[in-house]
Design a protein around this motif. Structure first.
Motif, PDB file in Angstrom:
ATOM      1  N   THR A  98       0.835  -1.213   0.000  1.00  0.00           N
ATOM      2  CA  THR A  98       0.000   0.000   0.000  1.00  0.00           C
ATOM      3  C   THR A  98       0.861   1.251   0.000  1.00  0.00           C
ATOM      4  O   THR A  98       0.574   2.224  -0.717  1.00  0.00           O
ATOM      5  N   PHE A  99       1.937   1.223   0.798  1.00  0.00           N
ATOM      6  CA  PHE A  99       2.826   2.392   0.865  1.00  0.00           C
ATOM      7  C   PHE A  99       3.433   2.706  -0.508  1.00  0.00           C
ATOM      8  O   PHE A  99       3.413   3.860  -0.956  1.00  0.00           O
ATOM      9  N   TRP A 100       3.960   1.693  -1.177  1.00  0.00           N
ATOM     10  CA  TRP A 100       4.618   1.945  -2.458  1.00  0.00           C
ATOM     11  C   TRP A 100       3.633   2.385  -3.532  1.00  0.00           C
ATOM     12  O   TRP A 100       3.944   3.242  -4.361  1.00  0.00           O
ATOM     13  N   ILE A 101       2.423   1.804  -3.519  1.00  0.00           N
ATOM     14  CA  ILE A 101       1.409   2.241  -4.495  1.00  0.00           C
ATOM     15  C   ILE A 101       1.024   3.695  -4.257  1.00  0.00           C
ATOM     16  O   ILE A 101       0.946   4.502  -5.193  1.00  0.00           O
ATOM     17  N   LEU A 102       0.808   4.042  -2.970  1.00  0.00           N
ATOM     18  CA  LEU A 102       0.462   5.429  -2.651  1.00  0.00           C
ATOM     19  C   LEU A 102       1.615   6.371  -3.006  1.00  0.00           C
ATOM     20  O   LEU A 102       1.393   7.474  -3.529  1.00  0.00           O
ATOM     21  N   ALA A 103       2.835   5.953  -2.691  1.00  0.00           N
ATOM     22  CA  ALA A 103       3.995   6.800  -2.978  1.00  0.00           C
ATOM     23  C   ALA A 103       4.108   7.070  -4.476  1.00  0.00           C
ATOM     24  O   ALA A 103       4.314   8.220  -4.903  1.00  0.00           O
ATOM     25  N   ILE A 104       3.960   6.018  -5.285  1.00  0.00           N
ATOM     26  CA  ILE A 104       4.045   6.195  -6.743  1.00  0.00           C
ATOM     27  C   ILE A 104       2.911   7.084  -7.239  1.00  0.00           C
ATOM     28  O   ILE A 104       3.107   7.991  -8.057  1.00  0.00           O
ATOM     29  N   PHE A 105       1.708   6.852  -6.701  1.00  0.00           N
ATOM     30  CA  PHE A 105       0.525   7.642  -7.087  1.00  0.00           C
ATOM     31  C   PHE A 105       0.755   9.125  -6.784  1.00  0.00           C
ATOM     32  O   PHE A 105       0.516   9.992  -7.625  1.00  0.00           O
ATOM     33  N   VAL A 106       1.239   9.400  -5.564  1.00  0.00           N
ATOM     34  CA  VAL A 106       1.450  10.793  -5.140  1.00  0.00           C
ATOM     35  C   VAL A 106       2.573  11.447  -5.945  1.00  0.00           C
ATOM     36  O   VAL A 106       2.474  12.629  -6.322  1.00  0.00           O
ATOM     37  N   ILE A 107       3.638  10.701  -6.223  1.00  0.00           N
ATOM     38  CA  ILE A 107       4.746  11.262  -7.016  1.00  0.00           C
ATOM     39  C   ILE A 107       4.268  11.643  -8.411  1.00  0.00           C
ATOM     40  O   ILE A 107       4.592  12.721  -8.923  1.00  0.00           O
ATOM     41  N   VAL A 108       3.472  10.768  -9.030  1.00  0.00           N
ATOM     42  CA  VAL A 108       2.968  11.058 -10.380  1.00  0.00           C
ATOM     43  C   VAL A 108       2.101  12.323 -10.370  1.00  0.00           C
ATOM     44  O   VAL A 108       2.257  13.215 -11.223  1.00  0.00           O
ATOM     45  N   ILE A 109       1.197  12.422  -9.377  1.00  0.00           N
ATOM     46  CA  ILE A 109       0.334  13.611  -9.284  1.00  0.00           C
ATOM     47  C   ILE A 109       1.180  14.864  -9.086  1.00  0.00           C
ATOM     48  O   ILE A 109       0.965  15.895  -9.741  1.00  0.00           O
ATOM     49  N   THR A 110       2.159  14.784  -8.188  1.00  0.00           N
ATOM     50  CA  THR A 110       2.977  15.957  -7.885  1.00  0.00           C
ATOM     51  C   THR A 110       3.787  16.403  -9.102  1.00  0.00           C
ATOM     52  O   THR A 110       3.889  17.605  -9.382  1.00  0.00           O
ATOM     53  N   VAL A 111       4.348  15.438  -9.831  1.00  0.00           N
ATOM     54  CA  VAL A 111       5.119  15.785 -11.034  1.00  0.00           C
ATOM     55  C   VAL A 111       4.215  16.460 -12.069  1.00  0.00           C
ATOM     56  O   VAL A 111       4.596  17.465 -12.681  1.00  0.00           O
ATOM     57  N   LEU A 112       3.007  15.925 -12.245  1.00  0.00           N
ATOM     58  CA  LEU A 112       2.081  16.519 -13.211  1.00  0.00           C
ATOM     59  C   LEU A 112       1.690  17.938 -12.807  1.00  0.00           C
ATOM     60  O   LEU A 112       1.673  18.851 -13.649  1.00  0.00           O
ATOM     61  N   ILE A 113       1.370  18.138 -11.522  1.00  0.00           N
ATOM     62  CA  ILE A 113       0.989  19.481 -11.053  1.00  0.00           C
ATOM     63  C   ILE A 113       2.176  20.433 -11.141  1.00  0.00           C
ATOM     64  O   ILE A 113       2.046  21.589 -11.571  1.00  0.00           O
ATOM     65  N   GLY A 114       3.362  19.955 -10.742  1.00  0.00           N
ATOM     66  CA  GLY A 114       4.560  20.800 -10.822  1.00  0.00           C
ATOM     67  C   GLY A 114       4.867  21.201 -12.256  1.00  0.00           C
ATOM     68  O   GLY A 114       5.191  22.360 -12.535  1.00  0.00           O
ATOM     69  N   TYR A 115       4.730  20.246 -13.169  1.00  0.00           N
ATOM     70  CA  TYR A 115       4.978  20.552 -14.587  1.00  0.00           C
ATOM     71  C   TYR A 115       3.954  21.575 -15.099  1.00  0.00           C
ATOM     72  O   TYR A 115       4.317  22.516 -15.813  1.00  0.00           O
ATOM     73  N   LEU A 116       2.687  21.390 -14.706  1.00  0.00           N
ATOM     74  CA  LEU A 116       1.643  22.322 -15.148  1.00  0.00           C
ATOM     75  C   LEU A 116       1.928  23.739 -14.664  1.00  0.00           C
ATOM     76  O   LEU A 116       1.792  24.708 -15.414  1.00  0.00           O
ATOM     77  N   LEU A 117       2.336  23.861 -13.392  1.00  0.00           N
ATOM     78  CA  LEU A 117       2.574  25.196 -12.829  1.00  0.00           C
ATOM     79  C   LEU A 117       3.794  25.875 -13.441  1.00  0.00           C
ATOM     80  O   LEU A 117       3.955  27.089 -13.301  1.00  0.00           O
ATOM     81  N   LYS A 118       4.669  25.103 -14.097  1.00  0.00           N
ATOM     82  CA  LYS A 118       5.850  25.693 -14.729  1.00  0.00           C
ATOM     83  C   LYS A 118       5.598  26.073 -16.191  1.00  0.00           C
ATOM     84  O   LYS A 118       6.430  26.735 -16.808  1.00  0.00           O
ATOM     85  N   ASP A 163       3.446  27.946 -19.413  1.00  0.00           N
ATOM     86  CA  ASP A 163       2.893  29.303 -19.577  1.00  0.00           C
ATOM     87  C   ASP A 163       1.496  29.387 -18.965  1.00  0.00           C
ATOM     88  O   ASP A 163       1.135  30.394 -18.349  1.00  0.00           O
ATOM     89  N   PHE A 164       0.713  28.319 -19.160  1.00  0.00           N
ATOM     90  CA  PHE A 164      -0.642  28.296 -18.590  1.00  0.00           C
ATOM     91  C   PHE A 164      -0.579  28.334 -17.058  1.00  0.00           C
ATOM     92  O   PHE A 164      -1.323  29.063 -16.410  1.00  0.00           O
ATOM     93  N   GLY A 165       0.338  27.552 -16.486  1.00  0.00           N
ATOM     94  CA  GLY A 165       0.486  27.538 -15.025  1.00  0.00           C
ATOM     95  C   GLY A 165       0.964  28.869 -14.486  1.00  0.00           C
ATOM     96  O   GLY A 165       0.525  29.317 -13.422  1.00  0.00           O
ATOM     97  N   ILE A 166       1.880  29.504 -15.218  1.00  0.00           N
ATOM     98  CA  ILE A 166       2.365  30.827 -14.787  1.00  0.00           C
ATOM     99  C   ILE A 166       1.222  31.837 -14.811  1.00  0.00           C
ATOM    100  O   ILE A 166       1.095  32.686 -13.920  1.00  0.00           O
ATOM    101  N   ALA A 167       0.358  31.736 -15.830  1.00  0.00           N
ATOM    102  CA  ALA A 167      -0.817  32.629 -15.893  1.00  0.00           C
ATOM    103  C   ALA A 167      -1.757  32.352 -14.725  1.00  0.00           C
ATOM    104  O   ALA A 167      -2.356  33.282 -14.159  1.00  0.00           O
ATOM    105  N   MET A 168      -1.890  31.074 -14.336  1.00  0.00           N
ATOM    106  CA  MET A 168      -2.724  30.731 -13.186  1.00  0.00           C
ATOM    107  C   MET A 168      -2.164  31.376 -11.918  1.00  0.00           C
ATOM    108  O   MET A 168      -2.897  31.979 -11.125  1.00  0.00           O
ATOM    109  N   ARG A 169      -0.854  31.264 -11.720  1.00  0.00           N
ATOM    110  CA  ARG A 169      -0.237  31.833 -10.521  1.00  0.00           C
ATOM    111  C   ARG A 169      -0.332  33.348 -10.532  1.00  0.00           C
ATOM    112  O   ARG A 169      -0.558  33.993  -9.499  1.00  0.00           O
ATOM    113  N   ALA A 170      -0.185  33.942 -11.722  1.00  0.00           N
ATOM    114  CA  ALA A 170      -0.278  35.404 -11.830  1.00  0.00           C
ATOM    115  C   ALA A 170      -1.696  35.886 -11.540  1.00  0.00           C
ATOM    116  O   ALA A 170      -1.896  36.973 -10.981  1.00  0.00           O
ATOM    117  N   THR A 171      -2.702  35.071 -11.897  1.00  0.00           N
ATOM    118  CA  THR A 171      -4.093  35.443 -11.620  1.00  0.00           C
ATOM    119  C   THR A 171      -4.320  35.591 -10.120  1.00  0.00           C
ATOM    120  O   THR A 171      -5.017  36.508  -9.669  1.00  0.00           O
TER     121      THR A 171
END
Length: 289
Positions: free
Chosen positions: A131-151, A153-161
Protein backbone atom coordinates in the motif's frame (compact mmCIF):
# COMPACT_ATOMS: atom_id res chain seq x y z
CA UNK A 1 4.93 1.22 14.84
CA UNK A 2 1.98 -0.01 12.76
CA UNK A 3 0.00 2.85 14.27
CA UNK A 4 2.39 5.41 12.78
CA UNK A 5 2.62 3.47 9.50
CA UNK A 6 -1.15 3.79 9.18
CA UNK A 7 -0.83 7.53 9.86
CA UNK A 8 1.84 7.75 7.15
CA UNK A 9 -0.43 5.96 4.68
CA UNK A 10 -3.34 8.25 5.59
CA UNK A 11 -1.06 11.24 5.08
CA UNK A 12 -0.23 10.02 1.58
CA UNK A 13 -3.97 9.51 0.89
CA UNK A 14 -4.58 13.13 1.95
CA UNK A 15 -1.70 14.48 -0.15
CA UNK A 16 -3.97 15.08 -3.13
CA UNK A 17 -6.45 17.13 -1.08
CA UNK A 18 -3.53 19.16 0.32
CA UNK A 19 -2.37 19.91 -3.23
CA UNK A 20 -5.94 20.86 -4.17
CA UNK A 21 -6.28 23.31 -1.29
CA UNK A 22 -2.80 24.67 -2.06
CA UNK A 23 -4.02 25.50 -5.58
CA UNK A 24 -7.33 27.06 -4.52
CA UNK A 25 -6.13 28.94 -1.41
CA UNK A 26 -2.48 29.77 -2.03
CA UNK A 27 -2.40 30.18 -5.82
CA UNK A 28 -5.86 31.66 -6.43
CA UNK A 29 -6.55 33.08 -2.95
CA UNK A 30 -10.00 31.47 -3.03
CA UNK A 31 -11.39 29.87 0.17
CA UNK A 32 -13.05 26.88 -1.49
CA UNK A 33 -15.46 25.02 0.79
CA UNK A 34 -16.54 22.74 -2.07
CA UNK A 35 -13.79 20.48 -0.71
CA UNK A 36 -16.03 18.72 1.82
CA UNK A 37 -18.49 17.70 -0.90
CA UNK A 38 -16.03 16.89 -3.70
CA UNK A 39 -13.95 14.69 -1.37
CA UNK A 40 -17.04 12.65 -0.50
CA UNK A 41 -18.03 12.65 -4.19
CA UNK A 42 -14.69 11.03 -5.06
CA UNK A 43 -15.23 8.32 -2.45
CA UNK A 44 -18.86 7.75 -3.42
CA UNK A 45 -18.16 7.45 -7.16
CA UNK A 46 -15.29 5.06 -6.40
CA UNK A 47 -17.43 2.86 -4.13
CA UNK A 48 -20.39 2.66 -6.50
CA UNK A 49 -18.21 1.84 -9.52
CA UNK A 50 -16.22 -0.73 -7.55
CA UNK A 51 -19.37 -2.51 -6.39
CA UNK A 52 -20.51 -2.56 -10.02
CA UNK A 53 -17.18 -4.23 -10.91
CA UNK A 54 -15.99 -1.44 -13.19
CA UNK A 55 -12.29 -1.56 -14.19
CA UNK A 56 -9.72 0.85 -12.74
CA UNK A 57 -9.27 2.66 -16.07
CA UNK A 58 -12.95 3.66 -15.86
CA UNK A 59 -13.09 4.52 -12.15
CA UNK A 60 -10.11 6.90 -12.01
CA UNK A 61 -11.20 9.16 -14.93
CA UNK A 62 -14.78 9.14 -13.59
CA UNK A 63 -13.59 10.35 -10.17
CA UNK A 64 -11.43 13.09 -11.72
CA UNK A 65 -14.29 14.21 -13.98
CA UNK A 66 -16.78 14.26 -11.09
CA UNK A 67 -14.49 16.34 -8.85
CA UNK A 68 -13.57 18.70 -11.69
CA UNK A 69 -17.25 19.25 -12.52
CA UNK A 70 -18.02 20.18 -8.90
CA UNK A 71 -15.09 22.62 -8.82
CA UNK A 72 -15.97 24.13 -12.19
CA UNK A 73 -19.55 24.66 -10.99
CA UNK A 74 -18.25 26.62 -7.99
CA UNK A 75 -16.03 28.63 -10.32
CA UNK A 76 -18.90 29.42 -12.70
CA UNK A 77 -21.17 30.54 -9.84
CA UNK A 78 -18.37 32.72 -8.46
CA UNK A 79 -17.19 34.30 -11.72
CA UNK A 80 -20.33 34.47 -13.87
CA UNK A 81 -22.94 35.19 -11.20
CA UNK A 82 -20.50 37.37 -9.17
CA UNK A 83 -21.28 35.50 -5.97
CA UNK A 84 -18.70 35.46 -3.17
CA UNK A 85 -16.38 32.47 -3.61
CA UNK A 86 -16.98 31.27 -0.05
CA UNK A 87 -20.77 31.30 -0.54
CA UNK A 88 -20.46 29.66 -3.97
CA UNK A 89 -18.46 26.84 -2.39
CA UNK A 90 -20.97 26.41 0.42
CA UNK A 91 -23.85 26.25 -2.07
CA UNK A 92 -22.17 23.58 -4.19
CA UNK A 93 -21.06 21.64 -1.11
CA UNK A 94 -24.63 21.63 0.20
CA UNK A 95 -26.00 20.47 -3.14
CA UNK A 96 -23.35 17.76 -3.36
CA UNK A 97 -24.67 16.16 -0.16
CA UNK A 98 -27.90 15.25 -1.96
CA UNK A 99 -26.00 14.24 -5.09
CA UNK A 100 -23.69 11.97 -3.08
CA UNK A 101 -26.58 10.42 -1.16
CA UNK A 102 -28.45 9.77 -4.40
CA UNK A 103 -25.43 8.14 -6.05
CA UNK A 104 -24.58 6.08 -2.95
CA UNK A 105 -28.22 5.03 -2.38
CA UNK A 106 -27.63 4.74 1.38
CA UNK A 107 -25.46 6.30 4.04
CA UNK A 108 -22.62 3.76 3.95
CA UNK A 109 -21.30 1.34 1.34
CA UNK A 110 -18.72 -1.31 2.41
CA UNK A 111 -16.05 -2.42 -0.07
CA UNK A 112 -14.97 -5.58 1.74
CA UNK A 113 -13.66 -8.39 -0.48
CA UNK A 114 -13.78 -6.17 -3.57
CA UNK A 115 -10.63 -5.64 -5.65
CA UNK A 116 -9.06 -2.23 -5.10
CA UNK A 117 -6.05 -0.24 -6.23
CA UNK A 118 -4.10 -1.75 -3.32
CA UNK A 119 -4.93 -5.37 -4.14
CA UNK A 120 -4.84 -5.51 -7.94
CA UNK A 121 -1.24 -4.22 -7.99
CA UNK A 122 1.41 -6.17 -6.05
CA UNK A 123 4.72 -4.35 -5.77
CA UNK A 124 5.91 -6.22 -2.65
CA UNK A 125 4.54 -9.11 -0.60
CA UNK A 126 3.71 -7.30 2.65
CA UNK A 127 0.23 -5.66 2.34
CA UNK A 128 1.15 -2.50 4.29
CA UNK A 129 4.39 -2.01 2.37
CA UNK A 130 2.54 -2.70 -0.88
CA UNK A 131 0.00 0.00 0.00
CA UNK A 132 2.83 2.39 0.87
CA UNK A 133 4.62 1.94 -2.46
CA UNK A 134 1.41 2.24 -4.50
CA UNK A 135 0.46 5.43 -2.65
CA UNK A 136 4.00 6.80 -2.98
CA UNK A 137 4.04 6.19 -6.74
CA UNK A 138 0.52 7.64 -7.09
CA UNK A 139 1.45 10.79 -5.14
CA UNK A 140 4.75 11.26 -7.02
CA UNK A 141 2.97 11.06 -10.38
CA UNK A 142 0.33 13.61 -9.28
CA UNK A 143 2.98 15.96 -7.88
CA UNK A 144 5.12 15.79 -11.03
CA UNK A 145 2.08 16.52 -13.21
CA UNK A 146 0.99 19.48 -11.05
CA UNK A 147 4.56 20.80 -10.82
CA UNK A 148 4.98 20.55 -14.59
CA UNK A 149 1.64 22.32 -15.15
CA UNK A 150 2.57 25.20 -12.83
CA UNK A 151 5.85 25.69 -14.73
CA UNK A 152 4.14 25.99 -18.14
CA UNK A 153 2.89 29.30 -19.58
CA UNK A 154 -0.64 28.30 -18.59
CA UNK A 155 0.49 27.54 -15.03
CA UNK A 156 2.36 30.83 -14.79
CA UNK A 157 -0.82 32.63 -15.89
CA UNK A 158 -2.72 30.73 -13.19
CA UNK A 159 -0.24 31.83 -10.52
CA UNK A 160 -0.28 35.40 -11.83
CA UNK A 161 -4.09 35.44 -11.62
CA UNK A 162 -3.86 34.82 -7.90
CA UNK A 163 -1.05 37.32 -7.35
CA UNK A 164 -2.41 40.25 -9.38
CA UNK A 165 -5.70 39.66 -11.15
CA UNK A 166 -5.98 43.18 -12.61
CA UNK A 167 -2.46 43.05 -14.02
CA UNK A 168 -2.88 39.68 -15.69
CA UNK A 169 -6.30 40.74 -17.04
CA UNK A 170 -4.68 43.80 -18.63
CA UNK A 171 -2.37 41.41 -20.49
CA UNK A 172 -5.37 39.78 -22.15
CA UNK A 173 -5.74 36.72 -19.94
CA UNK A 174 -9.29 35.58 -19.24
CA UNK A 175 -9.11 35.46 -15.41
CA UNK A 176 -12.60 34.00 -15.06
CA UNK A 177 -11.56 31.03 -17.16
CA UNK A 178 -8.38 30.70 -15.09
CA UNK A 179 -10.36 30.60 -11.84
CA UNK A 180 -12.86 28.06 -13.18
CA UNK A 181 -10.02 25.86 -14.44
CA UNK A 182 -8.11 26.23 -11.18
CA UNK A 183 -11.09 25.29 -9.02
CA UNK A 184 -11.86 22.35 -11.32
CA UNK A 185 -8.26 21.16 -10.94
CA UNK A 186 -8.29 21.66 -7.16
CA UNK A 187 -11.51 19.69 -6.69
CA UNK A 188 -10.39 16.94 -9.08
CA UNK A 189 -7.38 16.49 -6.76
CA UNK A 190 -9.68 16.53 -3.74
CA UNK A 191 -11.87 13.85 -5.31
CA UNK A 192 -8.72 11.78 -5.87
CA UNK A 193 -8.15 11.83 -2.11
CA UNK A 194 -11.68 10.48 -1.64
CA UNK A 195 -10.86 7.83 -4.25
CA UNK A 196 -7.75 6.73 -2.31
CA UNK A 197 -9.30 6.92 1.17
CA UNK A 198 -12.43 4.94 0.21
CA UNK A 199 -10.26 2.08 -1.04
CA UNK A 200 -7.79 2.37 1.84
CA UNK A 201 -10.42 2.24 4.60
CA UNK A 202 -12.67 -0.22 2.75
CA UNK A 203 -15.89 1.78 2.67
CA UNK A 204 -17.48 5.03 1.55
CA UNK A 205 -19.65 7.03 3.92
CA UNK A 206 -21.90 10.00 3.25
CA UNK A 207 -20.31 11.88 6.17
CA UNK A 208 -16.66 11.10 5.31
CA UNK A 209 -16.09 14.65 4.07
CA UNK A 210 -17.33 16.52 7.14
CA UNK A 211 -14.51 18.71 8.37
CA UNK A 212 -12.03 17.29 5.84
CA UNK A 213 -11.16 20.81 4.67
CA UNK A 214 -9.36 21.39 7.98
CA UNK A 215 -7.06 18.42 7.22
CA UNK A 216 -6.03 19.90 3.89
CA UNK A 217 -5.86 23.40 5.31
CA UNK A 218 -3.67 22.27 8.20
CA UNK A 219 -1.31 20.51 5.76
CA UNK A 220 -1.00 23.63 3.60
CA UNK A 221 -0.42 25.87 6.63
CA UNK A 222 2.37 23.59 7.86
CA UNK A 223 3.91 23.80 4.38
CA UNK A 224 3.49 27.58 4.24
CA UNK A 225 5.15 27.96 7.64
CA UNK A 226 8.15 25.91 6.46
CA UNK A 227 8.27 27.83 3.14
CA UNK A 228 8.37 31.14 5.00
CA UNK A 229 10.96 29.92 7.50
CA UNK A 230 13.32 28.74 4.77
CA UNK A 231 12.32 31.59 2.38
CA UNK A 232 11.70 29.16 -0.47
CA UNK A 233 10.49 30.32 -3.89
CA UNK A 234 10.77 27.05 -5.83
CA UNK A 235 7.45 25.60 -7.03
CA UNK A 236 8.80 22.07 -6.76
CA UNK A 237 9.98 22.50 -3.16
CA UNK A 238 6.67 24.12 -2.25
CA UNK A 239 4.77 21.10 -3.58
CA UNK A 240 7.08 18.71 -1.71
CA UNK A 241 6.49 20.63 1.53
CA UNK A 242 2.73 20.48 0.96
CA UNK A 243 3.04 16.68 0.74
CA UNK A 244 5.24 16.70 3.85
CA UNK A 245 2.62 18.84 5.60
CA UNK A 246 -0.07 16.25 4.89
CA UNK A 247 2.07 13.48 6.40
CA UNK A 248 3.20 15.57 9.40
CA UNK A 249 -0.41 16.48 10.15
CA UNK A 250 -1.46 12.83 10.32
CA UNK A 251 1.60 11.84 12.36
CA UNK A 252 0.82 14.55 14.92
CA UNK A 253 -2.76 13.26 15.24
CA UNK A 254 -1.42 9.70 15.60
CA UNK A 255 0.97 10.84 18.32
CA UNK A 256 -1.93 12.58 20.09
CA UNK A 257 -3.94 9.34 20.15
CA UNK A 258 -0.92 7.26 21.16
CA UNK A 259 -0.36 9.33 24.31
CA UNK A 260 -3.89 8.57 25.48
CA UNK A 261 -6.03 11.49 24.34
CA UNK A 262 -9.70 10.49 24.10
CA UNK A 263 -10.63 9.96 20.41
CA UNK A 264 -13.81 11.96 21.09
CA UNK A 265 -11.56 15.01 21.56
CA UNK A 266 -9.70 14.48 18.29
CA UNK A 267 -11.57 17.26 16.46
CA UNK A 268 -10.71 19.73 19.25
CA UNK A 269 -7.08 18.62 19.11
CA UNK A 270 -7.10 19.02 15.33
CA UNK A 271 -8.53 22.54 15.54
CA UNK A 272 -6.06 23.45 18.30
CA UNK A 273 -3.10 22.11 16.31
CA UNK A 274 -4.10 24.10 13.23
CA UNK A 275 -4.52 27.20 15.43
CA UNK A 276 -1.00 26.74 16.81
CA UNK A 277 0.49 26.34 13.33
CA UNK A 278 -1.40 29.41 12.06
CA UNK A 279 -0.24 31.46 15.05
CA UNK A 280 3.46 30.51 14.92
CA UNK A 281 4.49 32.93 12.12
CA UNK A 282 2.61 35.80 13.77
CA UNK A 283 4.09 35.06 17.21
CA UNK A 284 7.56 35.02 15.63
CA UNK A 285 6.92 38.42 14.04
CA UNK A 286 5.69 39.87 17.34
CA UNK A 287 8.77 38.55 19.14
CA UNK A 288 11.16 39.99 16.52
CA UNK A 289 9.46 43.40 16.64
Amino acid sequence: MDFYLTALLQGLCFSAIALGIYISMKIFNIPDITTDGSYTLGGVVTAVLLTNHQPAYVILPAVILAGATAGALTGIIHTKLKINALLAGILVMTALYSVNLTILGRSNLPLINLPSLFTIVNVVGDPNQNTFWILAIFVIVITVLIGYLLKTDFGIAMRATGNSESMIRSLGVNTDRMKITGLALANALTALSGYLVAQFQGFADISMGIGIVIVGLGSVIIAETLINWFKLTSVWLSLVLVLAGAVIFQLVLAFTLSVGVDPKLLKIVTAGFVLVIVSLPRLSLLRSS
